[in-house]
Design a protein around this motif. Sequence first.
Motif, PDB file in Angstrom:
ATOM      1  N   ILE A  15       5.249  -7.355 -10.577  1.00  0.00           N
ATOM      2  CA  ILE A  15       5.566  -5.983 -10.181  1.00  0.00           C
ATOM      3  C   ILE A  15       7.070  -5.770 -10.269  1.00  0.00           C
ATOM      4  CG2 ILE A  15       5.597  -4.354  -8.236  1.00  0.00           C
ATOM      5  CD1 ILE A  15       3.069  -5.804  -7.196  1.00  0.00           C
ATOM      6  N   CYS A  16       7.476  -4.637 -10.815  1.00  0.00           N
ATOM      7  CA  CYS A  16       8.878  -4.230 -10.789  1.00  0.00           C
ATOM      8  C   CYS A  16       8.971  -2.950  -9.971  1.00  0.00           C
ATOM      9  CB  CYS A  16       9.406  -4.004 -12.205  1.00  0.00           C
ATOM     10  SG  CYS A  16      11.102  -3.346 -12.256  1.00  0.00           S
ATOM     11  N   VAL A  17       9.599  -3.036  -8.808  1.00  0.00           N
ATOM     12  CA  VAL A  17       9.784  -1.869  -7.938  1.00  0.00           C
ATOM     13  C   VAL A  17      11.117  -1.230  -8.290  1.00  0.00           C
ATOM     14  CG1 VAL A  17       9.942  -1.043  -5.571  1.00  0.00           C
ATOM     15  CG2 VAL A  17       8.463  -2.990  -6.116  1.00  0.00           C
ATOM     16  N   PHE A  18      11.097   0.043  -8.642  1.00  0.00           N
ATOM     17  CA  PHE A  18      12.324   0.731  -9.028  1.00  0.00           C
ATOM     18  C   PHE A  18      13.292   0.803  -7.840  1.00  0.00           C
ATOM     19  CE2 PHE A  18       9.492   3.291 -12.133  1.00  0.00           C
ATOM     20  CZ  PHE A  18       9.524   2.252 -13.053  1.00  0.00           C
ATOM     21  N   PRO A  19      14.602   0.786  -8.119  1.00  0.00           N
ATOM     22  CA  PRO A  19      15.602   0.793  -7.033  1.00  0.00           C
ATOM     23  C   PRO A  19      15.408   1.895  -6.001  1.00  0.00           C
ATOM     24  CG  PRO A  19      16.665   0.329  -9.123  1.00  0.00           C
ATOM     25  CD  PRO A  19      15.238   0.676  -9.448  1.00  0.00           C
ATOM     26  N   LYS A  20      14.998   3.077  -6.443  1.00  0.00           N
ATOM     27  CA  LYS A  20      14.843   4.210  -5.514  1.00  0.00           C
ATOM     28  C   LYS A  20      13.782   3.955  -4.436  1.00  0.00           C
ATOM     29  CE  LYS A  20      11.266   6.488  -8.261  1.00  0.00           C
ATOM     30  NZ  LYS A  20      10.872   7.692  -9.025  1.00  0.00           N
ATOM     31  N   SER A  21      12.866   3.005  -4.702  1.00  0.00           N
ATOM     32  CA  SER A  21      11.734   2.779  -3.796  1.00  0.00           C
ATOM     33  C   SER A  21      11.827   1.486  -3.006  1.00  0.00           C
ATOM     34  CB  SER A  21      10.429   2.782  -4.602  1.00  0.00           C
ATOM     35  OG  SER A  21      10.250   4.019  -5.265  1.00  0.00           O
TER      36      SER A  21
ATOM     37  N   PRO B 293       8.619  11.164 -11.147  1.00  0.00           N
ATOM     38  CA  PRO B 293       9.334  10.820  -9.900  1.00  0.00           C
ATOM     39  C   PRO B 293       8.433  10.233  -8.822  1.00  0.00           C
ATOM     40  CG  PRO B 293       9.045  13.192 -10.116  1.00  0.00           C
ATOM     41  CD  PRO B 293       8.632  12.605 -11.415  1.00  0.00           C
ATOM     42  N   GLU B 294       7.124  10.447  -8.949  1.00  0.00           N
ATOM     43  CA  GLU B 294       6.202   9.926  -7.940  1.00  0.00           C
ATOM     44  C   GLU B 294       5.894   8.444  -8.126  1.00  0.00           C
ATOM     45  OE1 GLU B 294       3.613  11.001 -11.438  1.00  0.00           O
ATOM     46  OE2 GLU B 294       5.468  11.710 -10.505  1.00  0.00           O
ATOM     47  N   ILE B 295       6.279   7.871  -9.257  1.00  0.00           N
ATOM     48  CA  ILE B 295       6.003   6.461  -9.536  1.00  0.00           C
ATOM     49  C   ILE B 295       7.084   5.581  -8.912  1.00  0.00           C
ATOM     50  CG2 ILE B 295       5.739   4.712 -11.339  1.00  0.00           C
ATOM     51  CD1 ILE B 295       3.435   6.648 -11.230  1.00  0.00           C
ATOM     52  N   ASP B 296       6.667   4.582  -8.130  1.00  0.00           N
ATOM     53  CA  ASP B 296       7.605   3.680  -7.456  1.00  0.00           C
ATOM     54  C   ASP B 296       7.935   2.439  -8.271  1.00  0.00           C
ATOM     55  OD1 ASP B 296       7.885   5.119  -4.963  1.00  0.00           O
ATOM     56  OD2 ASP B 296       5.827   4.523  -4.525  1.00  0.00           O
ATOM     57  N   GLY B 297       7.121   2.152  -9.269  1.00  0.00           N
ATOM     58  CA  GLY B 297       7.344   0.953 -10.068  1.00  0.00           C
ATOM     59  C   GLY B 297       6.164   0.697 -10.983  1.00  0.00           C
ATOM     60  N   ILE B 298       6.173  -0.458 -11.628  1.00  0.00           N
ATOM     61  CA  ILE B 298       5.108  -0.798 -12.561  1.00  0.00           C
ATOM     62  C   ILE B 298       4.491  -2.144 -12.185  1.00  0.00           C
ATOM     63  CG2 ILE B 298       6.104   0.524 -14.460  1.00  0.00           C
ATOM     64  CD1 ILE B 298       7.187  -2.115 -15.600  1.00  0.00           C
ATOM     65  N   GLU B 299       3.234  -2.331 -12.593  1.00  0.00           N
ATOM     66  CA  GLU B 299       2.557  -3.608 -12.356  1.00  0.00           C
ATOM     67  C   GLU B 299       1.858  -4.041 -13.632  1.00  0.00           C
ATOM     68  OE1 GLU B 299      -0.683  -5.810  -9.419  1.00  0.00           O
ATOM     69  OE2 GLU B 299      -0.119  -3.728  -9.048  1.00  0.00           O
ATOM     70  N   LEU B 300       2.032  -5.321 -13.974  1.00  0.00           N
ATOM     71  CA  LEU B 300       1.453  -5.875 -15.187  1.00  0.00           C
ATOM     72  C   LEU B 300       0.174  -6.657 -14.864  1.00  0.00           C
ATOM     73  CD1 LEU B 300       4.748  -5.809 -15.584  1.00  0.00           C
ATOM     74  CD2 LEU B 300       4.131  -6.908 -17.730  1.00  0.00           C
TER      75      LEU B 300
ATOM     76  N   GLY C  77       0.799  -1.220   0.000  1.00  0.00           N
ATOM     77  CA  GLY C  77       0.000   0.000   0.000  1.00  0.00           C
ATOM     78  C   GLY C  77       0.831   1.269   0.000  1.00  0.00           C
ATOM     79  N   LYS C  78       2.097   1.167   0.375  1.00  0.00           N
ATOM     80  CA  LYS C  78       2.973   2.345   0.381  1.00  0.00           C
ATOM     81  C   LYS C  78       3.514   2.691  -0.999  1.00  0.00           C
ATOM     82  CE  LYS C  78       4.625   1.941   5.145  1.00  0.00           C
ATOM     83  NZ  LYS C  78       5.840   1.871   6.000  1.00  0.00           N
ATOM     84  N   LEU C  79       3.301   1.791  -1.959  1.00  0.00           N
ATOM     85  CA  LEU C  79       3.872   1.991  -3.291  1.00  0.00           C
ATOM     86  C   LEU C  79       2.872   2.613  -4.255  1.00  0.00           C
ATOM     87  CD1 LEU C  79       5.750  -1.403  -3.816  1.00  0.00           C
ATOM     88  CD2 LEU C  79       6.667   0.744  -2.918  1.00  0.00           C
ATOM     89  N   ASN C  80       3.361   3.516  -5.071  1.00  0.00           N
ATOM     90  CA  ASN C  80       2.565   4.094  -6.156  1.00  0.00           C
ATOM     91  C   ASN C  80       2.978   3.375  -7.439  1.00  0.00           C
ATOM     92  OD1 ASN C  80       1.030   5.652  -7.858  1.00  0.00           O
ATOM     93  ND2 ASN C  80       2.340   7.464  -7.723  1.00  0.00           N
ATOM     94  N   LEU C  81       2.194   2.374  -7.822  1.00  0.00           N
ATOM     95  CA  LEU C  81       2.534   1.546  -8.971  1.00  0.00           C
ATOM     96  C   LEU C  81       1.716   1.937 -10.192  1.00  0.00           C
ATOM     97  CD1 LEU C  81       2.582  -1.907  -7.131  1.00  0.00           C
ATOM     98  CD2 LEU C  81       4.565  -0.521  -7.771  1.00  0.00           C
TER      99      LEU C  81
END
Length: 201
Positions: free
Chosen positions: A165-171, A153-160, A126-130
């Motif tokens: 889910i791929c969470v970007f390194p920064k998040s 910059p507000e996006i933490d990763g992507i979901e298919l 829930g903390k992630l903006n996917l």
Amino acid sequence: MAIFRSPNTLYNIQGVIMGNGFSLLTKWNKFKPTNFGRLFYAHPRAAIKPNIAYHGSPFNFSHFDAAKIGTGEGCCKKGVGLYLFRTPRNAPYFANIRSKNAPIHLGCTKPLENPQPRIYTVDNLGKLNLKQVSQLEAKQIARTQAEFERMYPEIDGIELPSTEICVFPKSINKLHIGNKQTIPEFIADRPNYPFRQWKVD
């Protein structure tokens, strides 16, 4: 598990999990069409819990480290980041991907001398903006990921749609490991796990 139907026969590709003394052999099982209703088949979204995801790794650790990205499967086909699934069915495969006695090795890394396959339950999605994306969009983002992250910059990763889910390194520091298990422990806790041996008359 994948199920395919030919004109007269139903085929089931048996799942594969091997490593550290735990094995589940790969094989083709053939069933008569009349037995179809007796097979258990887990829809990819059947086991989803909104705030839970699973990560399979050949390493035993207590927290996620961005410096270790690329040391599991290593292909990063949908971008550089930490890969999770909302359903439990894929995690054992990725946990075991660098074991020498795994029957197949499709990753971009080599087998390890002493792997320690573990499955990690992440309990704070829930903390992630996917960003919800298609397979094609994921590949496009992967090719220009640095630019995409600068633009959003507000996006933490992507979901298919597959729940991958791929969470970007920064998040990655937003993720919390709620539980970790060996493959046998993980399977034992899930009686209907789709890659168990089937018993059909």
